[in-house]
Enzyme design. Sequence first.
Site, PDB file in Angstrom:
ATOM      1  N   HIS A   1      -5.822   2.832   1.163  1.00 46.11           N
ATOM      2  CA  HIS A   1      -5.131   3.994   1.718  1.00 46.11           C
ATOM      3  C   HIS A   1      -5.878   4.615   2.911  1.00 46.11           C
ATOM      4  CE1 HIS A   1      -3.043   3.295  -1.904  1.00 46.11           C
ATOM      5  NE2 HIS A   1      -3.768   4.043  -2.707  1.00 46.11           N
TER       6      HIS A   1
ATOM      7  N   ASP B   1       0.904  -1.141   0.000  1.00 40.92           N
ATOM      8  CA  ASP B   1       0.000   0.000   0.000  1.00 40.92           C
ATOM      9  C   ASP B   1       0.944   1.192   0.000  1.00 40.92           C
ATOM     10  OD1 ASP B   1      -1.442   2.295   0.872  1.00 40.92           O
ATOM     11  OD2 ASP B   1      -3.066   0.948   1.444  1.00 40.92           O
ATOM     12  N   HIS B   2       1.068   1.890  -1.109  1.00 38.42           N
ATOM     13  CA  HIS B   2       2.164   2.861  -1.197  1.00 38.42           C
ATOM     14  C   HIS B   2       2.018   4.004  -0.195  1.00 38.42           C
ATOM     15  CE1 HIS B   2      -0.507   5.254  -3.820  1.00 38.42           C
ATOM     16  NE2 HIS B   2       0.296   6.276  -3.621  1.00 38.42           N
TER      17      HIS B   2
END
Length: 500
Positions: free
Chosen positions: A256, A193-194
Amino acid sequence: MTQPHTSIQKENPPPVTIVIFGASGDLTQRKLIPALYSLSCDELLSASTQVIGVARTEFDDQAFREHLFQGVSKNARLKPADDCENWDSFASRISYLVGDYDDPDTYQQLAERIAQNDENFGTGGNRLFHMAIPPAVFTEVVEQMGRSGLNQSEQGWSHIVVEKPFGTNLESARELNKTIHTAFSESQVYRIDHYLGKETVQNLMTLRFANAIFEPIWNHNYIDNIQITVAESVGVGQRAGFYDQTGVLRDMFQNHVMQLLALTTIEPPVAFEAETFRDKKVDVLRAVRPIDRNLRGQYGSGDGVKAYRQEKDVDDDSKTATFAALRLFIDNWRWKNVPFYLRSGKRLATKSTSIVIEFKRVPHLMFPLGDREELPPNILYLCIQPNEGIKLSLQTKQPGAGMETHSADIDYAFAQDFEERDLPEAYERLLLDAISGDATLFTRADEIELAWRIIDPVLERWQSPDGPPCHRYSPGSWGPEQAEGFIEQDGRHWHYGCGE
Ligand code: BG6
């Protein structure tokens, strides 16, 4: 040795062959190779590291490297010409393999190349597989890797990095986890999950757990409500076809926004270490009460911007939400009855990600209000991007003979202490962690399923024929006008304090 620009230090990162499946795609050119290049410029990768790109598109090694060079020149934190003269030696370690994902021969050839790397460059049997492939071919690739033995390494290790989207609902996420676990054990899996790779998201942990002053008041006794906003000014761009099947809940909330929520609300972990930290996130996600209020919207046209429904590959009557607002509660000791207001959307007024903590007002006011109706509460703004920083608004004395109060802000901007190029890109941190075997900033199987469990009922409701309306909003606004009433019915309003 030159001094690294960044502070992401890992002790002696091991040598490795990095295999990127889907290497001809956008992610590789825009994010993965630029991140690896910046790491190599900062001497944070072992000098033996090799990269093999695998995809169906025809390229030879040279053409592939040139294609990547364009991405690096444009997107890397450290640029080949200005910051680091490393490109030729970095590029010489990249090769390309053309192959079909359903052809066992592709995996056979890949295994041979990796073995050659081990022999010629001392990559020690270590492999990192990055799955930058569309969901439709994911299962096939994992199964083929299992059959060809790429999932294991006798001398070293074999890690797999999995990109989002991770399924489209709880059921498909469970299936995906099952598929992965047929070939890899959970300890080999790194789900990206960046947002967790962003410096300012990690800073949330530092703020909460490296300062003694917040923890005592970080609960329902002192906090009135928390607002999490992930606003984007861009539209769906070239990805409209994909987005129309996805929508904002799957694209932004399940991953996010849920991660931001979890980091804001977890109990203090005893160590910043993968299992301890992820156990805490799982605990809090498990306590989320089924969502009782939600709102969806879709951008219309305006100001020279075309409406979502006019985007290429989007149906004229699409009901896909490009904006959502949710209210939720966490049923545990700490967060009893504190509402969390979450919102995210495309084509909003500005790009801004923030977490806003609104504290309760003082129990008794001994000062005159002047012309104010009530005393504003203390508000802590955690500004994640783009104006990274922290702001606290509080009351001071209005100068003069009386005792009226005046609102003032204490403002800290990261830019005061750090330059843009000091802040590693999310993918730099995450790739380095995956190479080093540190899964703290990656999502675990149970965590991802819990996030789907929270989002799924809302998605199902929206998909049903008698689902709630999908309100239109103007590009450049803050979403449908109903978004104001959404929070005002609780006697509260949205906060905009991060430079919006
Ligand atoms: C991605 C979404 O995960 O995150 C995109 O698929 C979105 O739709 C992007 O634009 C936002 O990331 P960032 O880092 O720009 O906030």
